[in-house]
Design a protein around this motif. Structure first.
Motif, PDB file in Angstrom:
ATOM      1  N   HIS A   1      13.818  16.738 -41.768  1.00 13.88           N
ATOM      2  CA  HIS A   1      12.882  16.319 -42.816  1.00 13.88           C
ATOM      3  C   HIS A   1      12.422  14.886 -42.552  1.00 13.88           C
ATOM      4  CE1 HIS A   1      13.355  19.502 -45.871  1.00 13.88           C
ATOM      5  NE2 HIS A   1      14.615  19.581 -45.501  1.00 13.88           N
ATOM      6  N   TYR A   2      11.145  14.629 -42.835  1.00 14.77           N
ATOM      7  CA  TYR A   2      10.568  13.290 -42.721  1.00 14.77           C
ATOM      8  C   TYR A   2       9.808  12.928 -44.003  1.00 14.77           C
ATOM      9  CZ  TYR A   2      10.798  12.916 -37.525  1.00 14.77           C
ATOM     10  OH  TYR A   2      11.199  12.821 -36.221  1.00 14.77           O
ATOM     11  N   ILE A   3       9.961  11.701 -44.457  1.00 15.11           N
ATOM     12  CA  ILE A   3       8.959  11.091 -45.344  1.00 15.11           C
ATOM     13  C   ILE A   3       8.506   9.820 -44.650  1.00 15.11           C
ATOM     14  CG2 ILE A   3       8.420  10.032 -47.575  1.00 15.11           C
ATOM     15  CD1 ILE A   3      10.615  11.695 -48.847  1.00 15.11           C
ATOM     16  N   VAL A   4       7.250   9.776 -44.262  1.00 21.63           N
ATOM     17  CA  VAL A   4       6.724   8.608 -43.554  1.00 21.63           C
ATOM     18  C   VAL A   4       5.770   7.888 -44.494  1.00 21.63           C
ATOM     19  CG1 VAL A   4       5.600   7.783 -41.474  1.00 21.63           C
ATOM     20  CG2 VAL A   4       6.860   9.962 -41.428  1.00 21.63           C
ATOM     21  N   SER A   5       6.000   6.589 -44.672  1.00 25.48           N
ATOM     22  CA  SER A   5       5.122   5.859 -45.589  1.00 25.48           C
ATOM     23  C   SER A   5       4.829   4.467 -45.048  1.00 25.48           C
ATOM     24  CB  SER A   5       5.741   5.778 -46.991  1.00 25.48           C
ATOM     25  OG  SER A   5       7.111   5.462 -46.913  1.00 25.48           O
ATOM     26  N   ALA A   6       3.655   3.978 -45.393  1.00 25.54           N
ATOM     27  CA  ALA A   6       3.239   2.635 -44.966  1.00 25.54           C
ATOM     28  C   ALA A   6       2.204   2.137 -45.954  1.00 25.54           C
ATOM     29  CB  ALA A   6       2.650   2.675 -43.557  1.00 25.54           C
ATOM     30  N   GLU A   7       2.223   0.843 -46.172  1.00 30.40           N
ATOM     31  CA  GLU A   7       1.266   0.190 -47.082  1.00 30.40           C
ATOM     32  C   GLU A   7      -0.171   0.586 -46.725  1.00 30.40           C
ATOM     33  OE1 GLU A   7       2.454  -1.879 -49.479  1.00 30.40           O
ATOM     34  OE2 GLU A   7       0.426  -2.292 -50.237  1.00 30.40           O
TER      35      GLU A   7
ATOM     36  N   HIS B   1      21.380  11.198 -43.825  1.00 30.94           N
ATOM     37  CA  HIS B   1      20.207  10.608 -44.467  1.00 30.94           C
ATOM     38  C   HIS B   1      20.078   9.163 -43.972  1.00 30.94           C
ATOM     39  CE1 HIS B   1      20.721  13.831 -47.417  1.00 30.94           C
ATOM     40  NE2 HIS B   1      19.512  13.582 -47.836  1.00 30.94           N
ATOM     41  N   GLY B   2      18.882   8.713 -43.681  1.00 34.12           N
ATOM     42  CA  GLY B   2      18.695   7.323 -43.288  1.00 34.12           C
ATOM     43  C   GLY B   2      17.216   6.965 -43.223  1.00 34.12           C
ATOM     44  N   VAL B   3      16.939   5.665 -43.359  1.00 35.80           N
ATOM     45  CA  VAL B   3      15.546   5.194 -43.334  1.00 35.80           C
ATOM     46  C   VAL B   3      15.365   4.205 -42.183  1.00 35.80           C
ATOM     47  CG1 VAL B   3      13.688   4.083 -44.633  1.00 35.80           C
ATOM     48  CG2 VAL B   3      15.413   5.448 -45.841  1.00 35.80           C
ATOM     49  N   PHE B   4      14.472   4.542 -41.243  1.00 31.09           N
ATOM     50  CA  PHE B   4      14.146   3.685 -40.101  1.00 31.09           C
ATOM     51  C   PHE B   4      12.856   2.924 -40.387  1.00 31.09           C
ATOM     52  CE2 PHE B   4      16.589   7.290 -38.677  1.00 31.09           C
ATOM     53  CZ  PHE B   4      17.552   6.707 -37.872  1.00 31.09           C
ATOM     54  N   THR B   5      12.734   1.773 -39.757  1.00 32.80           N
ATOM     55  CA  THR B   5      11.473   1.025 -39.862  1.00 32.80           C
ATOM     56  C   THR B   5      10.856   0.957 -38.473  1.00 32.80           C
ATOM     57  OG1 THR B   5      12.355  -0.266 -41.681  1.00 32.80           O
ATOM     58  CG2 THR B   5      10.432  -1.174 -40.537  1.00 32.80           C
ATOM     59  N   ALA B   6       9.650   1.500 -38.326  1.00 27.01           N
ATOM     60  CA  ALA B   6       8.976   1.505 -37.014  1.00 27.01           C
ATOM     61  C   ALA B   6       8.747   0.062 -36.545  1.00 27.01           C
ATOM     62  CB  ALA B   6       7.645   2.247 -37.121  1.00 27.01           C
TER      63      ALA B   6
ATOM     64  N   SER C   1       7.726   3.087 -42.687  1.00 26.05           N
ATOM     65  CA  SER C   1       9.067   3.536 -43.071  1.00 26.05           C
ATOM     66  C   SER C   1       9.202   5.017 -42.714  1.00 26.05           C
ATOM     67  CB  SER C   1       9.232   3.311 -44.569  1.00 26.05           C
ATOM     68  OG  SER C   1      10.250   4.135 -45.066  1.00 26.05           O
ATOM     69  N   VAL C   2      10.320   5.366 -42.044  1.00 24.69           N
ATOM     70  CA  VAL C   2      10.537   6.748 -41.588  1.00 24.69           C
ATOM     71  C   VAL C   2      11.878   7.218 -42.170  1.00 24.69           C
ATOM     72  CG1 VAL C   2      10.657   8.280 -39.580  1.00 24.69           C
ATOM     73  CG2 VAL C   2       9.289   6.173 -39.447  1.00 24.69           C
ATOM     74  N   ASP C   3      11.783   7.978 -43.241  1.00 22.44           N
ATOM     75  CA  ASP C   3      12.964   8.440 -43.979  1.00 22.44           C
ATOM     76  C   ASP C   3      13.304   9.841 -43.456  1.00 22.44           C
ATOM     77  OD1 ASP C   3      14.823   9.182 -45.909  1.00 22.44           O
ATOM     78  OD2 ASP C   3      13.576   8.588 -47.621  1.00 22.44           O
ATOM     79  N   ILE C   4      14.532   9.992 -42.927  1.00 23.07           N
ATOM     80  CA  ILE C   4      14.922  11.234 -42.244  1.00 23.07           C
ATOM     81  C   ILE C   4      16.140  11.834 -42.941  1.00 23.07           C
ATOM     82  CG2 ILE C   4      15.802  12.203 -40.048  1.00 23.07           C
ATOM     83  CD1 ILE C   4      13.137  11.076 -39.509  1.00 23.07           C
ATOM     84  N   TRP C   5      16.161  13.174 -43.082  1.00 21.74           N
ATOM     85  CA  TRP C   5      17.382  13.849 -43.503  1.00 21.74           C
ATOM     86  C   TRP C   5      17.463  15.244 -42.894  1.00 21.74           C
ATOM     87  CZ3 TRP C   5      13.111  13.377 -46.378  1.00 21.74           C
ATOM     88  CH2 TRP C   5      12.688  14.415 -47.214  1.00 21.74           C
ATOM     89  N   GLN C   6      18.674  15.761 -42.813  1.00 20.22           N
ATOM     90  CA  GLN C   6      18.880  17.065 -42.177  1.00 20.22           C
ATOM     91  C   GLN C   6      20.219  17.638 -42.624  1.00 20.22           C
ATOM     92  OE1 GLN C   6      19.610  15.423 -37.864  1.00 20.22           O
ATOM     93  NE2 GLN C   6      21.052  17.146 -38.103  1.00 20.22           N
TER      94      GLN C   6
END
Lengths: 289, 289
Positions: free
Chosen positions: A215-221, A168-173, A143-148
């Motif tokens: 800004h990034y918040i990158v998360s994965a299980e 603001h938006g959340v992308f899925t790789a 999950s790649v959560d981006i904001w600016q």
């Protein structure tokens, strides 16, 4: 009878701890006392200066609202937030950098290749990259959560003209750990300077500017979440970010692209893109839990 | 491009100061950064612990009102207030000790020898002393502002049953620097523990008790005001005052007095005083400005 003195007060403080106190709490509180007492002694702080410091903290509380946490901003401009990021970073992974107060939870999901900027105008930026682990393996489905900021330098929560999910938006790789979107160049902006933090910046001759960033918040299980920021290498405030967020591996060149390379398959953006179009390649490397 | 690291962040912070910054502001802020950054590095503070610390400060702001300044109380239980008192004390003069949050400004003037306790019952205490300078000369006409708890352990501002000036009064020393009054023995009491300070005390296994004391502010034209407290030498909390206020020269024996020594000339108190009657002799020594 214990007579507390400037020499024994830290030891007296530590001697007050109960026997069953959690060792980590003891460690933190002993270090806090050591450094707070050291600060008072090193500066020979006067009663007036002590009272003024407490007034500043009281004002920090008064100006804090659910939308504006001045304590976080204080931590930011004192370099505390960034230092916490740095000492908890792993050099094999992408550096973390300040979250800041403007992240919106539950931002809308976006398809890969989406046009993040919507109706806003500005220098178009194509952002692409891969999410990987520290061994170089891609992480599918991260999950790649981006904001600016919008072009006016404001985040959605600061700006009546934007809805809360704007920029603001959340992308899925995808299965190759790949993500992509188009946006416009974020702009340099100032942190709020009408409160106690502004007073501190002013008293020390500092400006309130931050270099522009995504800004990034990158998360994965199975991985530690990465909170970070990506800066263009030509920003005038890169050397003097007022919240100390810039790290070497987070500074990326905005590569100029030939006009006419858009429309391109897999991207929402269509129509003529002029020569100011640029491209960022940013890969994020996560640490296994 | 400056890459901020855990090693250079304090130096980077100091490098941000403007050229025209006041040297004292520079000194204080550089020391603050040095100690705050040192605290983070020494404890390897985690993101969760950092967030919890900021939440605690936010709560401190939320619970603070015009009548209750939790930031002052936090400074008190961390030993900061007492340390500021101690490093600003002159060993030739009486030690200063914490002001605390319960002082009432504009307390009523009282005649020498007044009965401070009014209708309250308890162990009667006769208080006498002289206000002097560091050369041993008496200071005629010094102002002696006194306050203490009622027998229920509460100060007037904490207690609906007392009026605001209860157990508060200002005496004027006579031409020999002499002051006197009768009161009842103040009691040990607890600092407010229903907020973040209580949480810290609880987490470190500390109690919220202070040994009983009389508060003094002694002031005279041409001298530095003295804010202090006087403790009886038999209080069970003398060794473990939760705000670190006890100093050797502020601990006074309550001398038992023979029954029948009252009524005495110059005192308001009259009638039979039983054998629990005691006497404090407390001289305050002020520093010339």
């Amino acid at each position: 009878m214990r007579s507390v003195t400037a020499e024994n007060i830290t030891e007296t403080f530590i001697g007050y701890f109960g026997k069953d106190t959690d060792p980590r709490v003891k460690e933190i509180m002993a270090s806090l006392a050591h450094h707070l007492h050291g600060f008072i002694k090193d500066t020979k702080l006067t009663h007036d200066e002590w009272r003024e410091s407490l007034e500043l903290l009281k004002w920090t509380g008064e100006i804090t609202t659910p939308e504006r946490n001045e304590f976080v901003l204080l931590s930011d401009v004192l370099g505390v937030s960034s230092l916490v990021d740095m000492i908890n970073s792993n050099p094999a992974a992408t550096s973390s950098s300040v979250l800041g107060p403007f992240h919106v939870t539950d931002a809308p999901p976006m398809a890969l290749g989406a046009d993040f900027k919507r109706h806003y105008e500005g220098e178009v930026i194509l952002v692409e990259g891969y999410i990987k682990d520290t061994d170089g393996n891609v992480i599918p489905g991260a999950s790649v959560d981006i904001w600016q900021t919008a072009p006016n330098g404001l985040y959605s929560s600061q700006d009546d003209e934007q809805d809360i999910n704007s920029f603001h938006g959340v992308f899925t790789a995808d299965e190759n750990g790949y993500y992509s979107f188009t946006t416009i160049r974020p702009v340099s902006y100032t942190v709020p300077s009408d409160g106690p933090v502004g007073k501190i910046l002013d008293a020390t001759g500092r400006h309130p500017w931050r270099p522009s960033h995504l800004h990034y918040i990158v998360s994965a299980e199975g991985y530690r979440s990465l909170v970070t920021e990506v800066f263009p290498n030509d920003d005038p405030y890169l050397d003097q970010d007022t919240v100390f967020g810039v790290r070497e591996d987070l500074v990326i060149s905005y590569k100029p692209q030939a006009a006419g390379t858009f429309p391109k398959e897999g991207f929402e953006l269509s129509g003529k893109v002029d020569s100011a179009f640029s491209k960022i390649d940013f890969d994020a490397i996560l640490i296994k839990k």
